[in-house]
Structures are given as structure tokens and as C-alpha cells.
Motif scaffolding. Sequence first.
Motif, short mmCIF file in Angstrom:
data_model
loop_
_atom_site.label_atom_id
_atom_site.label_comp_id
_atom_site.label_asym_id
_atom_site.label_seq_id
_atom_site.Cartn_x
_atom_site.Cartn_y
_atom_site.Cartn_z
N ILE A 34 -10.95 -5.55 53.65
CA ILE A 34 -10.86 -4.39 52.75
C ILE A 34 -12.27 -3.95 52.34
CG2 ILE A 34 -10.11 -3.68 50.44
CD1 ILE A 34 -7.63 -5.52 50.99
N PHE A 35 -13.11 -4.93 52.06
CA PHE A 35 -14.50 -4.63 51.69
C PHE A 35 -15.19 -3.87 52.83
CE2 PHE A 35 -19.01 -5.80 51.34
CZ PHE A 35 -19.25 -5.40 50.03
N THR A 36 -14.93 -4.31 54.06
CA THR A 36 -15.54 -3.67 55.23
C THR A 36 -15.08 -2.21 55.34
OG1 THR A 36 -15.51 -5.81 56.33
CG2 THR A 36 -15.91 -3.89 57.70
N ILE A 37 -13.78 -1.98 55.12
CA ILE A 37 -13.28 -0.60 55.19
C ILE A 37 -13.95 0.26 54.12
CG2 ILE A 37 -11.23 0.84 54.84
CD1 ILE A 37 -9.58 -1.40 56.12
N LEU A 38 -14.05 -0.30 52.90
CA LEU A 38 -14.69 0.46 51.82
C LEU A 38 -16.15 0.74 52.14
CD1 LEU A 38 -13.14 -1.29 48.71
CD2 LEU A 38 -12.71 1.03 49.51
N ALA A 39 -16.83 -0.28 52.69
CA ALA A 39 -18.25 -0.09 53.03
C ALA A 39 -18.38 1.01 54.08
CB ALA A 39 -18.85 -1.39 53.53
N ILE B 12 -4.61 -11.07 44.75
CA ILE B 12 -4.95 -9.94 43.88
C ILE B 12 -6.40 -10.06 43.43
CG2 ILE B 12 -4.48 -8.88 41.63
CD1 ILE B 12 -1.51 -9.62 42.13
N LEU B 13 -6.78 -11.30 43.06
CA LEU B 13 -8.15 -11.52 42.59
C LEU B 13 -9.17 -11.16 43.68
CD1 LEU B 13 -9.95 -12.88 40.32
CD2 LEU B 13 -9.88 -14.91 41.77
N PHE B 14 -8.93 -11.65 44.90
CA PHE B 14 -9.89 -11.42 45.99
C PHE B 14 -9.99 -9.94 46.34
CE2 PHE B 14 -10.29 -15.81 48.21
CZ PHE B 14 -10.59 -16.39 46.99
N ILE B 19 -12.76 -4.61 45.97
CA ILE B 19 -12.80 -3.20 45.56
C ILE B 19 -13.79 -3.01 44.42
CG2 ILE B 19 -11.39 -1.33 44.56
CD1 ILE B 19 -9.00 -2.55 46.04
N ALA B 20 -13.88 -4.04 43.55
CA ALA B 20 -14.72 -3.89 42.36
C ALA B 20 -16.20 -3.78 42.72
CB ALA B 20 -14.50 -5.08 41.43
N ILE B 21 -16.64 -4.50 43.73
CA ILE B 21 -18.08 -4.51 44.05
C ILE B 21 -18.59 -3.08 44.32
CG2 ILE B 21 -19.81 -5.29 45.70
CD1 ILE B 21 -18.22 -7.92 45.90
N LEU B 27 -20.77 2.93 39.91
CA LEU B 27 -20.84 3.35 38.51
C LEU B 27 -22.19 3.01 37.92
CD1 LEU B 27 -17.32 2.45 37.07
CD2 LEU B 27 -18.29 4.71 37.52
N LYS B 28 -22.63 1.77 38.18
CA LYS B 28 -23.91 1.32 37.65
C LYS B 28 -25.03 2.21 38.15
CE LYS B 28 -25.99 -2.98 36.77
NZ LYS B 28 -26.43 -4.23 37.37
N LEU B 29 -24.91 2.55 39.43
CA LEU B 29 -25.92 3.39 40.05
C LEU B 29 -26.00 4.74 39.34
CD1 LEU B 29 -27.53 2.59 42.66
CD2 LEU B 29 -26.15 4.28 43.85
N SER B 30 -24.82 5.30 39.01
CA SER B 30 -24.83 6.62 38.39
C SER B 30 -25.29 6.54 36.94
CB SER B 30 -23.45 7.28 38.50
OG SER B 30 -22.49 6.45 37.92
N VAL B 31 -25.07 5.38 36.27
CA VAL B 31 -25.56 5.23 34.89
C VAL B 31 -27.09 5.10 34.90
CG1 VAL B 31 -25.60 3.70 32.91
CG2 VAL B 31 -23.43 4.27 34.00
#
Lengths: 441, 343, 160
Positions: A34-39, B12-14, B19-21, B27-31
Motif C-alpha cells: 500500500i505504501f508503494t502504491i501511495l508513493a 489496521i495498524l500496519f 497511509i499515515a507516513i 501536512l508537515k511539509l505544508s505547515v
Amino acid sequence: MTRLDLTQFPIIQKILYSRWPQFLVRAITLAGFIFTILAGILGSIVGSHNFAIIFVWIAWWTALKLFFIPFGGRSWCSICPIPMPGEWLQNGGILQPSGKGIGLRKKWPKVLRGNWLQAGGFLMVGLFGALTLTSARITAIILLAIIVLALLLSLIYERRSFCNYLCPIGGFTGLYAQAGPVEVRVKNAKVCAEHAEKTCYNACPWGQYPLALKSSANCGLCMECLRVCPTDNIAVNMRPWGSDFGPKTKHRLDEAFLGLVMLASVLVDSAVFLGPWGQLKTAAYEIGSIPWFIFAGIFLFGALVVLPGFYAASVWVANRMGNIQNSFRKSLSHFSQVLVPLGLIAWIAFTVSFAFVKFTYILPVISDPFGWGWNLIGNSNTAWVGETTTFSLFFQVILLSLGLFWASRVARQISDSTKQALPLIAFCAVFNLSLLWLLIG
Amino acid sequence: MKKELLARLIIILFISLAIAIPVIGRLKLSVNHNNVVELHARMPENGGWSLSTIEVKAGKPLKLHITSDDVMHGFSIGKSDQPALEITPGEFVDTTLIFDTPGRYTFYCDRWCGPNHWRMRGTIVVTGDNQTSQPEPQPLFLKLGIDIDSPSDAETIPSKPVSAENGAKFQHLLPEYALQRDTYNATSPAKLWMRLRKESTLANLPDSDLWDIIAWIWQQNTTNDQVINGQEIFAKNCAACHGETGEGDGVMVRGLPVWDPGNHNSGNVMHEATGEGLVRPPDFTDPIHLLGVSPALLEGKIIRGGMGTGMPYWGPIFTNQQIDSLISYLYTFAWNTRAKNSN
Amino acid sequence: MMRQSPNILKQNKLKQWTRITILLLLCLVILFVPFPIPDAPPTDRHIRIEASMFQFTPSEIKINKGDHVTVDLVSTDVVHGFSLDGYNFELKADPGQTSSGSFIANRTGVFRFRCSVACGNLHPFMIGKLQIGPNLLLFRGIILGFLAIIVALLSIKTKK
């Protein structure tokens, strides 16, 4: 033949038997996917600064060919995230089947069985490779499409139909897993024969019956049979490389086709990506342009006519040299075993040229996965142009000789006589010479 | 059942982490980059600069976060002596600019990035109350009313290589106007030669000595530093079309039809990126071209560009000093080389 | 009879190991033994290489060992670079600004040269070949391939 059953070691047996270790690894690969797709979608348009490009095409693609397949057969399939969401729905559970899964569980249509579609998919990879390899967006879209397709198909068809019949990488790993050193087999055939329930077959996502397993091509090493066997009768063996080849093993025509497509692909990829012909690269890249259609036409003609024709000719000669006249079609399937070690080593040799040079790109994309100017581990922008070293050139020469040795040995093993093996060996030698010239010439 | 719950939580955590990264990072970049303008450089064929206009208040810092999406580019401000920034694909360069005077400034790419490289220009609009900026003085070619598009080949050219050293010997014979800056600026070498030819004091000199005098006059109106400076500017900005040796055979104009004075007057048609109607630049080493043009005319060509030829307009890019240096350097092509037989 | 068999096995094993050792030595000889090919007298080479997206022209160059090579790199569209594998030699050229450098070709073999300035999507694959002297490795590879076939055929026979 000598086998080492890994389940005899209590620690390994525990690790394989428990669902948790495999589950955790797959949870990580799924998150990574999923991370790869987002990247690929959000990240930099510049490939060398995008995690998706570097991790899919440099890191993973290399690891698959240099590590997972030669040392573990279909081991990647056991941790592949792509079928996960569909399998959860089929199973009605994430960790283990609950018996309350959903899905139509239809049988995969008979006409579409075998490796034909996988081979076709791999041809597509070759035709569109120059674009997918360099565009993070396209890479991400393909990954997304694959995981969605796998999910949809698992709702319609039974088990891992996508992996078995569609996934091009599944075709690749399945074909070469026959040469790999890992296999799942039953310990004692008698025990199985007396056990009427076939819990292992019912549990197998791949639709295999362990007692009948002769080849590792379609076993994804998921270990489900091991977990459900009431008599602990499943072995996970380390075996000599190439154990699935032999004069009596059964092979199909689609395997021969898949093997030939792989050979054509490695030649074309070597010419396009490692050759000095800029116009060829541009033609392969500009999809839809006239040069691309010419490139596609030549590629398909080579992969579907020239190489298979050459193979068919050598099989025809070999067939005539034999003591027993087999049908031509049967011989085409039978001798296709030769294509497996030949292709596996060819891909490894190609990867040495292709990936070693680009390894310096890996740390920078960990440091800055999206190309947004981050510097997480202090390695951003440290990539350099790279070079092939004298060592890697010698390594490739040795690899290709090894491949020729292995393929010739298999050819001799499955032939009646040296005379019969020679036409096939000639085929392998010419192929290897072409690749040798492309890689180090 | 507990195990299943745990497994779901882990998944869910993983996935949330994956997605969070990027989301938190973005967001941080835009702040962090609240007042920062992100600017992407792309080849003109790929869209050029991602922003064509940037607005900023006079005296306020303009923070730029610049990267390239395809090839090597540069970032530079027109009519300034600030060094250009190198823009490497996938890497970011940060810079802060402060404009004190309101007005319109040009930012441009200073590294050749294809035949349309020169189109990679944008505008920084600096707003403010104190409109102290004075209008630019009119360029000389407009004051003099020179038609820079009309054919301008030299009426006559030297028949053998010139020597400014030899010309220096006759300086005492020269009329006053010959050494005036205004004469140099407004007159082509060939025109000045013809004018001096008519001077009675020089009547005894052979034609070649008179050409040596012209060469010496041109040398007097320039400095060595100007020539060196002009050479740098030429190599960086002009040689890709005009050729490194000035022969008009640069890498960008290959395959274009050879320059012909007859089609040099095609009016105010701006040619699009197709390159239709573009021609090769003239061969500067053939003196018939450069000895026929005055510094004022060259300045006009550089500032305004050559209509319909593909020659870009450099008015918003070069400072007047840079243009002067460039002109000084250009004439060296005509003087330094053997006269070619243009027939 | 029963006592002898471990001895025979041992002997067979010894024989097998001797064969493998001889084979490995033979491979090493094929790979590394110097070939007596006379070097052509070194000359001065002036090579003009044009770089465009994603092609070097010429992209395949043959020179002799010991040649004093001067490379003029001419970029025709965007900024390109030239980096030669195996030699610490790198050039970078803007369009309109030819970049030159020289080196002495003192290592033989085929060396790839690649663009070292990111120049678009296919930049990682912008490659050319410089062959210095004969490409011995290719011939060694071919001989090793023949050896591989022979050994493969023999390895089956000895088993029977």
C-alpha cells in the motif's frame, strides 16, 4: 534423491505450524504494498527519487530472482500481499478460515487453465516494460489494478485462481520454482491413502492435493496443509536444485510456451535496457507511436514465432533421434524442462547487469521515499551513476556457463541418448551465446 | 476469536502506518512551508515552469522550494548578476529572494533543455506602493530608428585577414568622428570603411590598410574583459544554435533550412514550438554578415529577437553590460577569421 | 565383501573430488590464462560523441589498448554526462558547450559508458560500449560454455 525434512527440527516446525510469523510478514508486505502504491501516486515524478520505482523494479524484482526463487522456489508467493484481501473474504477470517467466508467459489473456466494467460501477461510486461519501469504513476496504477483484480476474482472464483492462472509473476515463480530447492510433500503416502477426509486438499488455497504433488510449480508454500494435517504427515523438504526434472515427470505444452516467453523476454529486456541502441529504447518507451508498433511487432514475432520455431525445430530433430517415437506435441512438452534452468540462470545473469549498477538508488529512496526533499536516514541524493565491475562481468560468464551446464544436463537426463540431447543443447547454446553477447559483448 | 481480533488490529495498524507516513509528511511539509512557493521546472514540451507568475510584496522575502521533474535545469533572475541555481531532477533547492523595487521581473531557465529551452520563462510580479522604478531607457536601435529586420549584409568586405596592430599605425590620420563612441554604436564596419574611404587624408592608403584601421577602431571600443565575458555568455546561451565557432551550425538548428536574408523579414508572426519557418542562424565567420551590422542593430536583435527566425528575445534576460560584452565578442568572429568567398 | 565396500566408496569419492578439482582448475585457466594476442601500436584517438535523449552516437566504439583517447562530448538536446565503467573518467556537457577530456586506455575489455546527468525517464538506460582491444572475456565465455556442455554430458555417463 536426498531430502532434508525441515519439519523434523522443532523450532522450524513451530514457526511453520504457527500462523503468526507468516501472518506478520504478510501484514508487513501488505503495508509495504500500500505504501508503494501511495508513493507511486503521490511521490516524485522522477523515478530515481520514487520509492515505488526503486523498490519494485530494483529491490523486489532483484530479490525475487536472486534470492526468493533460487533459494526458496515459490517462497515469495507465501508472503505475497496481493491475494490477501480476497483470501480474507473467502476464509471469513484474517488469521485463519472461520468457515463463514463469502464468494461464489466457481471453478476457473477450463479453456483458461494452464500458464497461457500468465505467459500473455508476461509478454505485456515486456511490451510495456520501458514505460512501467520508469514511471512511478504507471507502476502504482498497475499494482493497484492487480490487487483489485485479485480481490474481485477471488469473490467469483474459488481459491487462488488469480495466482494460479493470471498472475505473470506467479507464472514466472511457478515455472522456475521447479528448479528451486524447496518442496512440500507428504511424508508417508500410505497414511494419506488411508485418510479419506483430504483435509489438506480442502484447505489448500492453490487447489493442490499434497499426495499427488509431483512438481513444485503450483504449490505456493503457504503451509496450510501442514497446519491442518491431523497426522502430521506433511514434510517441507530441502532438496537438490532441479529435482522436478526427469525423464518421467509430466509437463504441459503451456509450460513450454511460458518457458519460451521468458527466454524471449530476457533477451529483449537485455537488448532494450542494457544495449547501446537508443532508438530501440525510445521505440519501446513511446507506446502507441509507429516505432513502438514496429518494436512490438518484432518482439511478438520473436517471442511467438522465431524462438518457438527454433525450439520446435530442435525438438523435432531430437524426437527423430530418439529410440521411441513420441508424438511431436508430447515431445514439445517433455523437452520444455530444458527451458527452466536455462531461463532461470539467464534471468539471474541479466539481473546482475541490470540491478547491481543501480543499488546505490536504494538507500536514498528509504531516506526520501516520495522525493519530497526529506532526509530521514541522511542518505538522500547519494545515488551515483554506478558501473558494472570486472567482477560482475566474470560472474555473469560463470553464471551463464553454469546455466548451460545445467540445461545440458537436464537435456541429457530426459533424452534417450546423447545424440537425442544434442539438438536441444544446441538450442540452449545459441540462446546462451546471444545473451552472453548482449550482456558482456 | 481473540486471536482473530488481534490479527485485524495488526493489519489496521500496519495499513494506517503506511497511509499515515505520506499524509502526515505532506501536512508537515505544508505547515513548514507556509510562505514557501514550490516551483517545478519542466521542459517546455512537458509544461515549462509549474508557475508562470509569482506575486510578492516589495521588501518581503520570497522563499522558493525548487525542483526539476525531468532534466537538468537552472533558475536565474533576468537582468541580474546573481549566480544561477542548478536544478537537478528529483532534488530540491531552496532560495530566498527579496525585491526592493516594485515591478515585473523575469525568472528563467539558464541550462539548455531542448530546442524550446528559451521559452522556459516566468514572471515575478513585485507589488508595492513606492513606484520609484524608472522606465528603462529606450534601446539605441529604437532611438536611431534602425529596421533590424531588413537585409543588412556588408556592402564590402576585406579581401585578406585584418590586423588591428597595423591599423593602429594610422590613427593619427583619422578624423575625429571615427573615434567617437556614437559612431561605433550606430555604424556598421562596412559603412564606416566606406565613409573613411572618401576621406581625402586616407586616400593614399590601400583598401586593406583601411580595413586594419576599422579593426583597430572596433578593438578600441571594447576591452579584453568584455570579450572574455561575452564569450562566456555566448557559450552558455547562444552556441547551442549559433554554433560554438559561430558558424550557425549549433546542435539545436540541425535540419533547419539555411538562413537566407530574403526570408528574414517575415513580419511579426510568432512561431510556435513546432519550429515551422525557423531557419539556421547566419555564419558569423563569414564577414559579409557581421561587418554589415552596427552594434546598435546587434543590440536590437539580441533584445527583441529575430522575428520569424527562431532567435529568442533576450531583453528581459541580459543586463546592458552583458549585451555590450556579447556584441564585443560577436565581432571577433568577423575579424579573427579569414575572409570567406561568399560567392 | 562387506568390509571392502566403504573403501571402494571412499575411493570413488576421492576420484570424484579429484575430477571436480581438475574441472575447477580448468575453469580458472579458461577464465584467466593470458592469451598471446599482440597489441596494436597505441595511437592518439580523437572521438566525438554526441549525446541526445537517450542515445550516444557513436554508441559502439572500438579502440586499441594503450591508445591515448580524447573524448569530445557534445550534447544535442539537454545536459548529458559521460561516465566510463572501469575508468575514473567523467564528462558533463551542456548543449552548445562541448566538453573534452582524455585518458589512456590501459585496461582491455568491453566497458559500458553511461549518461551521468539525469536526462529524463530512460536516463538509467542511456548506455554505450567502448571496446578496448579484443573482447577476450566473450571468447573465454564461449570456451567455458563448450566445457559446460561436455562436462554435463560426461557427468550423466559416469553415473550409469
